[in-house]
Design an enzyme around this catalytic site. Sequence first.
Site, PDB file in Angstrom:
ATOM      1  N   LYS A 123     106.252  70.602  47.120  1.00  0.00           N
ATOM      2  CA  LYS A 123     105.653  69.682  48.096  1.00  0.00           C
ATOM      3  C   LYS A 123     104.300  70.200  48.580  1.00  0.00           C
ATOM      4  O   LYS A 123     103.316  69.458  48.598  1.00  0.00           O
ATOM      5  CB  LYS A 123     106.596  69.477  49.288  1.00  0.00           C
ATOM      6  CG  LYS A 123     106.098  68.402  50.259  1.00  0.00           C
ATOM      7  CD  LYS A 123     106.987  68.283  51.479  1.00  0.00           C
ATOM      8  CE  LYS A 123     106.585  69.296  52.524  1.00  0.00           C
ATOM      9  NZ  LYS A 123     107.297  69.157  53.782  1.00  0.00           N
ATOM     10  N   ASP A 141     107.436  64.265  52.534  1.00  0.00           N
ATOM     11  CA  ASP A 141     107.851  64.959  53.752  1.00  0.00           C
ATOM     12  C   ASP A 141     108.822  64.044  54.488  1.00  0.00           C
ATOM     13  O   ASP A 141     109.267  63.025  53.950  1.00  0.00           O
ATOM     14  CB  ASP A 141     106.634  65.330  54.617  1.00  0.00           C
ATOM     15  CG  ASP A 141     105.901  64.097  55.160  1.00  0.00           C
ATOM     16  OD1 ASP A 141     106.309  62.941  54.869  1.00  0.00           O
ATOM     17  OD2 ASP A 141     104.909  64.285  55.884  1.00  0.00           O
TER      18      ASP A 141
END
Length: 213
Positions: A123, A141
């Site tokens: 990420k 997220d």
Amino acid sequence: MKKATKKEIEEIKKRFIERYSDAVTELHYKNAYELVIAVALSAQCTDKRVNLITPALFQMYPTPQDLADADIEEVKKLINTCSFFNNKAKNLIAMAKRVVEVYDGEIPMNEKELQTLAGVGQKTANVVMIEYTGANLMAVDTHVFRVAHRLGLSDDKTAKATEATLVKKFKTDLHVLHQAMVLFGRYICTAKNPKCEKCFLTEFCKTKESFKV
């Protein structure tokens, strides 16, 4: 939960791009080194909090070499209002050491190489690439996860699986769509008390329930 149709996905994509085509991260940074630090610190921590912490950190350690040579207790002191600061301090120094030793002090601009740095997972690497290079990547997220589920774009149980689904469904303009979904989730489609009266995607909403990564 009902899934968004192909036609709905195209319209959702179009509206996101129309409204957020110029969107960028709300993290403050001046170069790739500062961006990697800011994104790494933002895990389980708000961008607002990170922006309060980083000026002193960047001033004390303006280069990867400075951070590689840092005393861990000093770094901890500078970031101690951030969640998981002990672990993050250790990772920041290890990250800087690898950048100095392996990449001659330059942050590698490749998502796979970025992931070899301490504290940089998929990420974080994707967010850095999206922000710094406009790469056609998606990062998930809590905001993106929640928005994707509420709009019926994904029913996946994890962030990683949600990312793969969004990449498959949207295909292009992923860097814009990532920023769009983050800001939409942060300010309109909030976890508690979503601002439905301000929403421009009301007809595509499948649920107001909150979802956690």
